[in-house]
Design a protein around this motif. Structure first.
Motif, PDB file in Angstrom:
ATOM      1  N   GLY A 138       0.808  -1.216   0.000  1.00  0.00           N
ATOM      2  CA  GLY A 138       0.000   0.000   0.000  1.00  0.00           C
ATOM      3  C   GLY A 138       0.838   1.260   0.000  1.00  0.00           C
ATOM      4  N   GLN A 141       2.112   1.883  -3.451  1.00  0.00           N
ATOM      5  CA  GLN A 141       1.080   2.461  -4.301  1.00  0.00           C
ATOM      6  C   GLN A 141       0.903   3.946  -4.005  1.00  0.00           C
ATOM      7  N   THR A 162      -5.704  -1.282  -6.076  1.00  0.00           N
ATOM      8  CA  THR A 162      -5.905  -1.895  -4.762  1.00  0.00           C
ATOM      9  C   THR A 162      -5.759  -3.409  -4.766  1.00  0.00           C
ATOM     10  N   LEU A 165      -3.834  -5.432  -1.865  1.00  0.00           N
ATOM     11  CA  LEU A 165      -3.654  -4.647  -0.646  1.00  0.00           C
ATOM     12  C   LEU A 165      -4.521  -5.206   0.481  1.00  0.00           C
ATOM     13  N   GLU A 169      -4.483  -0.996   4.263  1.00  0.00           N
ATOM     14  CA  GLU A 169      -3.749  -0.310   3.188  1.00  0.00           C
ATOM     15  C   GLU A 169      -4.703   0.174   2.113  1.00  0.00           C
ATOM     16  N   ARG A 170      -5.700  -0.660   1.792  1.00  0.00           N
ATOM     17  CA  ARG A 170      -6.685  -0.283   0.777  1.00  0.00           C
ATOM     18  C   ARG A 170      -7.422   0.977   1.217  1.00  0.00           C
ATOM     19  N   PHE A 173      -5.218   4.030   0.856  1.00  0.00           N
ATOM     20  CA  PHE A 173      -5.008   4.375  -0.549  1.00  0.00           C
ATOM     21  C   PHE A 173      -6.258   5.042  -1.131  1.00  0.00           C
ATOM     22  N   LEU A 174      -7.430   4.505  -0.830  1.00  0.00           N
ATOM     23  CA  LEU A 174      -8.671   5.105  -1.335  1.00  0.00           C
ATOM     24  C   LEU A 174      -8.867   6.516  -0.794  1.00  0.00           C
ATOM     25  N   THR A 190     -10.730  -0.874 -12.080  1.00  0.00           N
ATOM     26  CA  THR A 190     -10.745  -1.923 -11.072  1.00  0.00           C
ATOM     27  C   THR A 190     -11.758  -3.011 -11.427  1.00  0.00           C
ATOM     28  N   ASP A 195     -14.686  -0.808  -4.358  1.00  0.00           N
ATOM     29  CA  ASP A 195     -13.828   0.358  -4.590  1.00  0.00           C
ATOM     30  C   ASP A 195     -14.601   1.463  -5.295  1.00  0.00           C
TER      31      ASP A 195
END
Length: 299
Positions: A138, A141, A162, A165, A169-170, A173-174, A190, A195
């Motif tokens: 993550g 990214q 993602t 991840l 972490e996801r 990142f989002l 994706t 997501d």
């Protein structure tokens, strides 16, 4: 800002038609491109990023013909592919200063401000002096997002960011993408429905290189109101129900009962309960319709 694609098609030398007459307008904000693996998402991302040329069609960013002005367009592009290389024996701080220099930021004071802002937005300030090789998936990214923010691009493309991840972490990142999405066109490719549901203000479903549907997630879900039903069945009954009804998906409830979700334009009998539609229902229903699955006469 607007990105416009018109009649974009691409067939590879092996005969695979990756893009089939794609026509779509994408405005500023978070745009989700949702589709299964092999749907043509990466082909579309690479084509928009001018890493490959379409066989036909046109692409414009705010009126700029990007296929015939690639150098000028790339000044306004930030692209994060599924896999990207890093320099493992350098820190994020040093790498970002290096990338900023390559992007033409010659002033040391300007570079400092730009790098600090990119690190802050991506929540990497506290780990900026660690080698990127030691980052988690993550964090790598988020570093990828930091480096593409250095030239403040109008258009940002992130391809399956993602995948792989962990949940924490996801989420981080989002949150980063959500922050930058207010001032840029961000195309988020994706195959993960959640997501798009959590992040995107506009979306399209792609399969077989074709745009099957485009709208806001809210409008797509609303279009299925009153058309999704659910019921519990025995496991050995699943095949029969799949042959008789348009089964969208199956799952197990807390009692380990097999639950089916069914799409129908007509009201089903009392054995079925009406269900609130979800974006996952939209996704699977759209794909099934594209594959030639239609409502059976008894539903």
């Amino acid at each position: 800002m607007i990105l416009s694609l018109k009649n974009v098609s691409k067939t590879y030398s092996n005969g695979v038609k990756a893009l089939d007459n794609v026509t779509i307008d994408i405005n500023a904000g978070m745009f989700g491109l949702l589709g299964p693996n092999g749907a043509g998402k990466s082909s579309l991302m690479r084509t928009i990023a001018t890493l490959q040329s379409p066989d036909s069609g046109s692409i414009h960013l705010d009126g700029l013909d990007i296929l015939n002005n690639k150098i000028e367009f790339r000044k306004n592009l930030g692209y994060l592919p599924q896999e990207f290389g890093v320099y493992p024996k350098m820190s994020a701080h040093d790498l970002l200063h290096y990338f900023a220099t390559l992007k033409g930021v010659s002033s040391k004071s300007d570079r400092k401000l730009i790098v600090e802002k990119a690190l802050e937005i991506t929540n990497l300030t506290e780990v900026q002096h660690k080698h990127v090789a030691g980052y988690s998936g993550g964090m790598k990214q988020r570093f990828g997002i930091a480096q593409l923010l250095l030239n403040d691009p109008k258009l940002i493309i992130v391809d399956e960011p993602t995948a792989g991840l962990d949940p924490a972490e996801r989420r981080r990142f989002l949150n980063v993408l959500r922050e930058i999405g207010t001032n840029h066109i961000v195309i988020f490719s994706t195959h993960i429905v959640d997501d798009v549901k959590e992040l995107c203000t506009d979306m399209a479903i792609l399969n077989g290189g074709k745009i099957l549907a485009q709208s806001t997630p809210k409008e797509m879900v609303a279009a299925l109101n009153g058309k999704v039903f659910t019921r519990s069945i025995e496991r050995e009954e699943l095949e029969r129900y799949e042959s008789e009804y348009n089964v969208i998906s199956t799952s197990f409830n807390e009692n380990s009962d097999l639950m089916i979700r069914v799409f129908s334009k007509d009201l089903l009998d009392s054995a079925f309960a009406k269900a609130s539609p979800t974006l996952e229902d939209v996704y699977f229903t759209t794909l099934r319709q594209d594959q030639g699955v239609t409502e059976l006469s008894n539903v």
